[in-house]
Design an enzyme around this catalytic site. Structure first.
Site, PDB file in Angstrom:
ATOM      1  CD  GLU A 121      33.158  30.812  30.386  1.00 14.79           C
ATOM      2  OE1 GLU A 121      33.598  31.628  29.559  1.00 14.79           O
ATOM      3  OE2 GLU A 121      33.846  29.904  30.831  1.00 14.79           O
TER       4      GLU A 121
ATOM      5  CE  LYS B 227      35.348  31.812  26.567  1.00 11.06           C
ATOM      6  NZ  LYS B 227      35.840  31.340  27.871  1.00 11.06           N
TER       7      LYS B 227
END
Ligand code: SF4
Ligand code: SF4
Length: 501
Positions: free
Chosen positions: A266, A263
């Site tokens: 991301e 994450k």
């Protein structure tokens, strides 16, 4: 707020030379070369001879963190003080990993970079409006870090702990998941009725997205153009949320607590910003949140249950099941069925998409449409299916892919599990807790969440509309050398029950 047109879904894929992965590491001074990590790596990114220290091939690695979960070689936390332990490099290792100096836990050979110091430094700066969101998989695992049984469900204590840590608003990624269903469901209907490209793949899991970008770049236009729920909520926090709270977007510091090591990658992607502001500023894993709570002296289990803040913290059961494999599919069918047929779904618990690691397939009658779906858990199982899509031999409409073996509940940033039997037990307990949480909620479909209805009425307009397209959709890009040669898995399990009566 200014809105500009962003043809996200139709933009061509850009090629990048940025394959770097500064997140996953193996400490060569600790690694024994047992290669347990290589056994769980879905993309053969762990390299080295048995018995020698291993390295991570950053061009291949999809940052799923499964190697970090499985590595069981560690230096104990009493190494520094014990006269019997020869290796006393603990403080040096803590510095290398950016971990706080007083963390009382063993340090493992495989690890991910810690973001906690960056977050606590930013939290200390004056003049900021501090916002946090929590993924669905955290509330069923964080209590394990405080000695509670696997799968203990503690959303209220988590919200209370985050307030004690200094956040001004405690929001919930589940709300972002509800928005995702509105956008992704509409996109699927549009693709089915307007000629594809089909099958459409989910795009919530950043390890899966990175995998597709590295291994199957020619299939990128099959991915939904939706940002993940974390990024969608991040974008809404600095636009809709800023308007509601009457704060400047520039003053918002936005943190996400995630079960996933990918994450951070991301949230750092250049395209993950809206109107010049990063959607999410920093990500912490479940384990990092637990370090922080312990370091702050908060007695987690003694905290009262508190509510998430409204409106961006109020979610449906459909949003909460995003944390398990099959959850996105189940949530999408709950909404898609009702929007397409204008009839009530007879049964909300869709057992045919629920299950374990591997691939499940099913056909579901949705009005006139015989909807063909597949659910993939564990990236190593995706190869066979993707090869069939590439060869034009696959007539599915919608495919959910999650990188980790049981979905986000088994993410690389979740509490460390040392024994295989504990891993199985924990994943089952966390999954059962998530489904129990869904079953206990009054609203269980994304399109019936009153806060979602209000969001579209007041701010977004309609799913896939101009504002949604600008804030909630994105593009993907080819990364690197393309598919490696490896043996392909065939579909490992087939769903047999497609009844929703
Ligand atoms: S990183 Fe851990 S699991 Fe991988 S080879 Fe080294 S010691 Fe074994
Ligand atoms: S993070 Fe995942 S992809 Fe990267 S080396 Fe570890 S197991 Fe392999």
């Amino acid at each position: 707020m200014s809105i500009t047109t962003n043809n996200a879904s139709s933009a061509p894929c850009r090629e990048t030379t940025d394959y770097t992965n500064p997140i996953i590491h193996i400490d060569p001074s600790m690694c024994t070369g047992c290669r347990r990590c290589a056994g769980v790596c879905p993309v053969d990114a762990i390299e080295g001879q048995p018995g020698e220290p291993q390295t991570v091939n950053a061009d291949r690695c999809v940052i799923c963190g499964q190697c970090v979960q499985i590595c069981s070689v560690y230096a104990s936390d009493w190494a520094d003080s014990s006269p019997w332990v020869a290796d006393s490099r603990r403080q040096e290792r803590l510095r290398e990993r950016d971990m706080p100096a007083d963390i009382g836990e063993p340090l493992f050979a495989a690890y991910y970079s810690c973001s906690l110091k960056k977050v606590t430094d930013m939290m200390a700066k004056p003049g900021q409006f501090r916002i946090v969101q929590c993924a669905p998989a955290i509330r069923v695992s964080i209590a394990e870090e405080f000695g509670m049984p696997f799968g203990t469900l503690t959303p209220g204590k988590m919200a209370a702990a985050l307030r004690r840590l200094g956040f001004d608003r405690v929001y919930d990624t589940n709300f972002g998941a509800d928005v995702t269903i509105m956008e992704e469901g509409t996109e699927l209907i549009r693709r089915v009725t307007e000629g594809g490209p089909l099958p459409m793949f989910t795009s919530c899991c950043p390890a899966w997205v990175r995998f597709a970008e590295i291994e199957y770049p020619d299939l990128l236009d099959h991915l939904s153009s939706c940002k993940s729920p974390m990024q969608m909520l991040g974008s809404l926090v600095k636009t809709y949320g800023a308007q509601l709270d009457e704060v400047e977007p520039a003053s918002i510091y936005s943190v996400a607590i995630m079960p996933c090591t990918c994450k951070q990658f991301e949230c750092d992607r250049p395209e993950m910003e809206s109107d010049g502001y990063r959607d999410v500023d920093e990500v912490l894993t479940t384990r990092e949140l637990a370090y922080w709570i312990k370091e702050s002296g908060i007695d987690f289990m003694d905290l009262p249950d508190e509510e998430f803040d409204s409106p961006l913290g109020r979610y449906s059961g459909a949003g909460s099941i995003f944390g398990v494999t099959g959850g996105v599919m189940e949530a999408a069918i709950r909404t898609g069925y009702e929007l397409l047929t204008n009839e009530k779904l007879p049964k909300l618990q869709l057992d045919f998409v629920r299950g374990e690691e591997g691939v499940r397939v099913a056909e579901v009658q949705v009005g006139e449409l015989q909807l063909k779906v597949a659910v993939v858990a564990g990236l190593q199982h995706a190869y066979g299916l993707l090869d069939r899509v590439q060869a034009g031999e696959c007539d599915y409409h919608f495919i959910e892919v999650m990188g980790c073996p049981a979905g986000c509940i088994s993410g690389g940033g979740q509490p460390k599990l040392m024994l295989e039997k504990h891993r199985i037990e924990a994943y089952r307990a966390r999954k059962s807790s998530i489904y129990g949480h869904d079953a206990g909620l009054q609203v269980r479909k994304s399109h019936e969440n009153p806060h979602i209805i209000k969001l579209y009425d007041e701010f977004l307009g309609e799913p896939l509309g101009h504002v949604s397209h600008h804030l909630l959709h994105t593009t993907f890009q080819k990364r690197g050398p393309g598919k490696q040669s490896r043996s392909c898995n065939v579909l490992s399990k087939e769903g047999t029950n497609n009844s929703i009566q």
